[in-house]
Design an enzyme around this catalytic site. Sequence first.
Site, PDB file in Angstrom:
ATOM      1  N   LYS A  51       3.784  -5.073   4.920  1.00  0.00           N
ATOM      2  CA  LYS A  51       3.750  -3.643   4.557  1.00  0.00           C
ATOM      3  C   LYS A  51       4.264  -2.800   5.718  1.00  0.00           C
ATOM      4  O   LYS A  51       5.045  -1.866   5.532  1.00  0.00           O
ATOM      5  CB  LYS A  51       2.331  -3.236   4.150  1.00  0.00           C
ATOM      6  CG  LYS A  51       1.950  -3.798   2.781  1.00  0.00           C
ATOM      7  CD  LYS A  51       0.481  -3.692   2.466  1.00  0.00           C
ATOM      8  CE  LYS A  51       0.166  -4.472   1.191  1.00  0.00           C
ATOM      9  NZ  LYS A  51      -1.255  -4.552   0.880  1.00  0.00           N
ATOM     10  N   GLN A  95      -6.853  -2.979   3.371  1.00  0.00           N
ATOM     11  CA  GLN A  95      -6.485  -4.295   2.841  1.00  0.00           C
ATOM     12  C   GLN A  95      -7.733  -4.980   2.291  1.00  0.00           C
ATOM     13  O   GLN A  95      -8.729  -5.130   3.002  1.00  0.00           O
ATOM     14  CB  GLN A  95      -5.849  -5.140   3.963  1.00  0.00           C
ATOM     15  CG  GLN A  95      -5.312  -6.480   3.496  1.00  0.00           C
ATOM     16  CD  GLN A  95      -4.156  -6.353   2.509  1.00  0.00           C
ATOM     17  OE1 GLN A  95      -3.272  -5.524   2.656  1.00  0.00           O
ATOM     18  NE2 GLN A  95      -4.171  -7.188   1.484  1.00  0.00           N
ATOM     19  N   ASP A 118      -2.451   3.197  -2.839  1.00  0.00           N
ATOM     20  CA  ASP A 118      -2.618   1.980  -3.645  1.00  0.00           C
ATOM     21  C   ASP A 118      -2.837   2.340  -5.116  1.00  0.00           C
ATOM     22  O   ASP A 118      -2.647   1.503  -6.001  1.00  0.00           O
ATOM     23  CB  ASP A 118      -3.842   1.188  -3.149  1.00  0.00           C
ATOM     24  CG  ASP A 118      -3.455  -0.102  -2.428  1.00  0.00           C
ATOM     25  OD1 ASP A 118      -2.302  -0.537  -2.593  1.00  0.00           O
ATOM     26  OD2 ASP A 118      -4.308  -0.648  -1.715  1.00  0.00           O
TER      27      ASP A 118
END
Length: 280
Positions: A51, A95, A118
């Site tokens: 990422k 995460q 997200d």
Amino acid sequence: MKIDGKLLSEKIRAEIKEEVNLITDKEGRAPSLSVILVGSDPASKIYVGSKGKACESVGMKSNTFELPENSTNKDVIELIEGLNESGKVDGILVQVPLPKHLDQERILKTISPNKDVDGFLESSVGKLYLNQDGFLPCTAWGIVELIKSTGTEISGKHAVIIGRSNIVGKPLSLLLLRENATVTVCHSKTTNIANHTKTADIVIVAIGQKEFLTGDMVKDGAVVIDVGMNRVDGKLYGDVNFEEVSKKASFITPVPGGVGPMTITMLLKNTLKARLANKD
Ligand code: NAP
């Protein structure tokens, strides 16, 4: 025909890079993503690393906060609260999965709705449900873009999704409904899944079961999207038996190189969106 998710990603990332350059030149600050990693799970470290690299490849700023395994809920929440308040942070991503001793739900809820790149928070999910503009969950959004890239008209088609998770199956069902598909969602309690998939124009499998979808379960000409990532003896397998299904499908995504790269690309799109809305 194979759908090349890597190639499509590169094309979209080139477009994102142009927009990033424009806003950075105009306002003197690049879009920025903060990623929080707690503990040292090797797979999570790899995802976080990709990422960060993806952000840099399009000119965005990425900050990774690596917290020790024994961090407390308070440690993580305080870090998020600080990032929420910073005008220089556009997107925040924690995460998952977090170490078991942490309250994942409570921690994720701390993220500001304006920085939920997200697309997992209640606010983002609510907007998706209500057809309002918001952050879309990256994997589901990437899948829709992959299908569209084949030139397939989604409207009026029968789409069968196998898997009903909050991060893939459920949001994908809403996005495909938005595209006017007729959507069937199958899960572990569905009896005779093949009865559904055999009539589907589009089949998406997101269950985490190596090569679950076999050739006899799809009709000729179907578009097949394989979301699964199953690591067995160090090798990565999808949820689709590619060998069999590719003989019948008109389009099919490989694993790796299909859905995976698109998930990160959509994260970049959400981060750009957050930056455009964050006028310091
Ligand atoms: P998840 O949260 O574990 O959910 C799995 C879903 O599959 C559940 O809805 C479950 O049904 C259903 N299921 C499990 N076994 C089944 C079976 N034999 N028949 C029918 N349905 C079954 O999984 P997830 O997070 O959505 O992930 C699914 C897969 O996609 C995993 O391999 C994951 O690694 C991969 N993934 C890839 C990406 C990417 O970017 N490429 C992103 C996210 C996930 P119930 O609800 O009835 O339990």
